[in-house]
Design an enzyme around this catalytic site. Structure first.
Site, short mmCIF file in Angstrom:
data_model
loop_
_atom_site.label_atom_id
_atom_site.label_comp_id
_atom_site.label_asym_id
_atom_site.label_seq_id
_atom_site.Cartn_x
_atom_site.Cartn_y
_atom_site.Cartn_z
N SER A 153 0.85 -1.20 0.00
CA SER A 153 0.00 0.00 0.00
C SER A 153 0.88 1.24 0.00
O SER A 153 1.98 1.23 0.58
CB SER A 153 -0.86 0.00 1.27
OG SER A 153 -1.51 1.24 1.41
N TYR A 168 -1.46 -1.18 10.17
CA TYR A 168 -1.64 -1.47 8.75
C TYR A 168 -0.39 -1.10 7.96
O TYR A 168 0.12 -1.91 7.18
CB TYR A 168 -2.85 -0.68 8.24
CG TYR A 168 -3.15 -0.88 6.77
CD1 TYR A 168 -3.67 -2.08 6.31
CD2 TYR A 168 -2.92 0.13 5.84
CE1 TYR A 168 -3.96 -2.27 4.97
CE2 TYR A 168 -3.20 -0.04 4.50
CZ TYR A 168 -3.72 -1.25 4.06
OH TYR A 168 -3.99 -1.43 2.73
N1 LIG Z 1 -8.62 -0.24 -1.49
C1 LIG Z 1 -7.54 0.48 -1.32
O1 LIG Z 1 -7.56 1.72 -1.37
C2 LIG Z 1 -6.22 -0.21 -1.07
C3 LIG Z 1 -5.06 0.60 -1.09
C4 LIG Z 1 -3.84 0.00 -0.87
C5 LIG Z 1 -3.76 -1.36 -0.64
N2 LIG Z 1 -4.89 -2.12 -0.62
C6 LIG Z 1 -4.74 -3.55 -0.36
O2 LIG Z 1 -5.32 -4.29 -1.40
C7 LIG Z 1 -5.79 -5.55 -0.89
C8 LIG Z 1 -7.23 -5.74 -1.32
O3 LIG Z 1 -7.98 -4.72 -0.76
P1 LIG Z 1 -9.45 -4.32 -1.22
O4 LIG Z 1 -9.50 -2.84 -1.20
O5 LIG Z 1 -9.86 -5.07 -2.40
O6 LIG Z 1 -10.25 -4.78 0.09
P2 LIG Z 1 -11.45 -5.78 0.36
O7 LIG Z 1 -11.76 -5.63 1.81
O8 LIG Z 1 -12.52 -5.55 -0.64
O9 LIG Z 1 -10.78 -7.20 0.09
C9 LIG Z 1 -9.94 -7.85 1.02
C10 LIG Z 1 -10.34 -9.31 1.03
O10 LIG Z 1 -9.47 -10.02 1.91
C11 LIG Z 1 -10.27 -10.99 2.58
N3 LIG Z 1 -9.63 -11.41 3.82
C12 LIG Z 1 -9.50 -10.70 4.97
N4 LIG Z 1 -8.92 -11.45 5.90
C13 LIG Z 1 -8.69 -12.67 5.36
C14 LIG Z 1 -8.14 -13.88 5.85
N5 LIG Z 1 -7.70 -13.98 7.11
N6 LIG Z 1 -8.06 -14.94 5.01
C15 LIG Z 1 -8.52 -14.84 3.74
N7 LIG Z 1 -9.05 -13.73 3.22
C16 LIG Z 1 -9.14 -12.66 4.03
C17 LIG Z 1 -11.58 -10.28 2.84
O11 LIG Z 1 -12.62 -11.20 3.14
C18 LIG Z 1 -11.79 -9.53 1.53
O12 LIG Z 1 -12.50 -10.29 0.58
C19 LIG Z 1 -5.61 -5.49 0.63
O13 LIG Z 1 -4.44 -6.19 0.99
C20 LIG Z 1 -5.45 -4.02 0.90
O14 LIG Z 1 -4.69 -3.78 2.05
C21 LIG Z 1 -6.12 -1.57 -0.84
#
Ligand SMILES: NC(=O)c1ccc[n+]([C@@H]2O[C@H](COP(=O)([O-])OP(=O)(O)OC[C@H]3O[C@@H](n4cnc5c(N)ncnc54)[C@H](O)[C@@H]3O)[C@@H](O)[C@H]2O)c1
Length: 262
Positions: A153, A168
């Site tokens: 991130s 985080y």
């Molecule tokens: N959305 C943003 O702005 C953003 C920015 C930077 C990084 N990210 C990273 O991108 C990745 C995806 O994020 P997103 O925005 O699609 O979020 P999201 O919450 O839509 O998806 C995350 C998924 O991870 C799953 N998850 C959580 N804990 C788990 C576990 N213990 N075992 C298996 N699955 C698990 C959740 O059920 C969910 O489906 C994450 O790692 C997040 O930190 C997102």
């Protein structure tokens, strides 16, 4: 000067990839699974909700005509991860890529964060990524080919994000270090390891989609003039996993619209 032939034959005709955290409806993982399947990859998806993973796997094979497998796995549970990777290895074509996408956020300020919350964030984001990658690497080594992509991130690079605080950011910074170390340690086995560091992407991770007001604030810091989408991130992941990504290792792709340039 002789030109080294491009080692296309090293790449299987239909490679398989594993995407963790792929079940959420508007998430990066689901978009990535679809992007890979569209490009002909067999895809394994893992998430907490088994029924949602099975439904997604069905959707992937129906839409794109590729083999797909949906598995209900808590990636912080070591045994569940070991069993799931064995199933992926047995049921799908050669595993070439792993996308460490599953993650949880922590919006709590450092002075207020509980030990329990801190540990849970590291259990999922750090230890879960370790378990999944360790098991995937065993498979990659057998074939002398593998591609690891960690979803970090911008929060890890700039010291907190829009919502992410120390737990985080720290966990996501760990992923940057892992990828760089894996790049050095595993290169001799034909394995590359890279990170993607998204900026603010319009998903549900921050407890609901971005409001228009929030988007307006974000836009002021975005040279490209728009908020990022899941497809922006999926495209970068696909590139790193694919045939053309083979000479990139240890890099971090900042998919952030220019919000953080360094
Ligand atoms: N959305 C943003 O702005 C953003 C920015 C930077 C990084 N990210 C990273 O991108 C990745 C995806 O994020 P997103 O925005 O699609 O979020 P999201 O919450 O839509 O998806 C995350 C998924 O991870 C799953 N998850 C959580 N804990 C788990 C576990 N213990 N075992 C298996 N699955 C698990 C959740 O059920 C969910 O489906 C994450 O790692 C997040 O930190 C997102």
């Amino acid at each position: 000067m002789a030109v080294t032939p491009y080692p296309a034959s090293d790449f299987p005709r239909q490679p398989a990839a594993l995407v963790t955290g792929a079940a959420s409806e508007r998430g990066i993982g689901r978009a990535t699974a679809h992007r890979l399947a569209r490009e002909g990859w067999a895809v394994a998806v893992m998430d907490l909700d088994e029924a949602a993973c099975e439904a997604l796997a069905h959707e992937l094979s129906q839409t794109h005509g590729v083999p797909a497998l949906g598995l209900g796995v808590d990636i912080s549970n070591e045994q569940q991860v070991i069993d799931a990777l064995a199933q992926v290895d047995a049921e799908l074509p050669q595993l070439v890529g792993v996308v460490n996408n599953a993650g949880i956020s922590s919006p709590t300020p450092f002075t207020e964060v509980s030990t329990e919350e801190w540990k849970r964030v590291f259990d999922v984001n750090v230890h879960g990524t370790f378990f999944v990658t360790r098991e995937a690497v065993k498979i990659f080594r057998r074939h002398s080919l593998g591609r690891i992509v960690n979803i970090s991130s911008a929060s890890a690079e700039r010291g907190g994000g829009v919502y992410g605080r120390a737990a985080y950011s720290g966990s996501k910074a760990a992923l940057l270090g892992f990828a760089k170390t894996w790049a050095r340690e595993l290169g001799e086995y034909g394995i590359t390891a890279n990170s993607v560091a998204p900026g603010s992407i319009d998903t549900d991770i921050m407890g609901g989609r971005l409001t228009d007001e929030r988007k307006e604030v974000l836009l002021q810091e975005l040279p490209v003039g728009r908020v990022g989408t899941v497809d922006d991130v999926a495209g970068a992941i696909h590139f790193l996993l694919g045939r053309d990504g083979g000479y990139l290792t240890g890099v971090t792709l900042d998919v952030n619209g220019g919000s953080h340039i360094h």
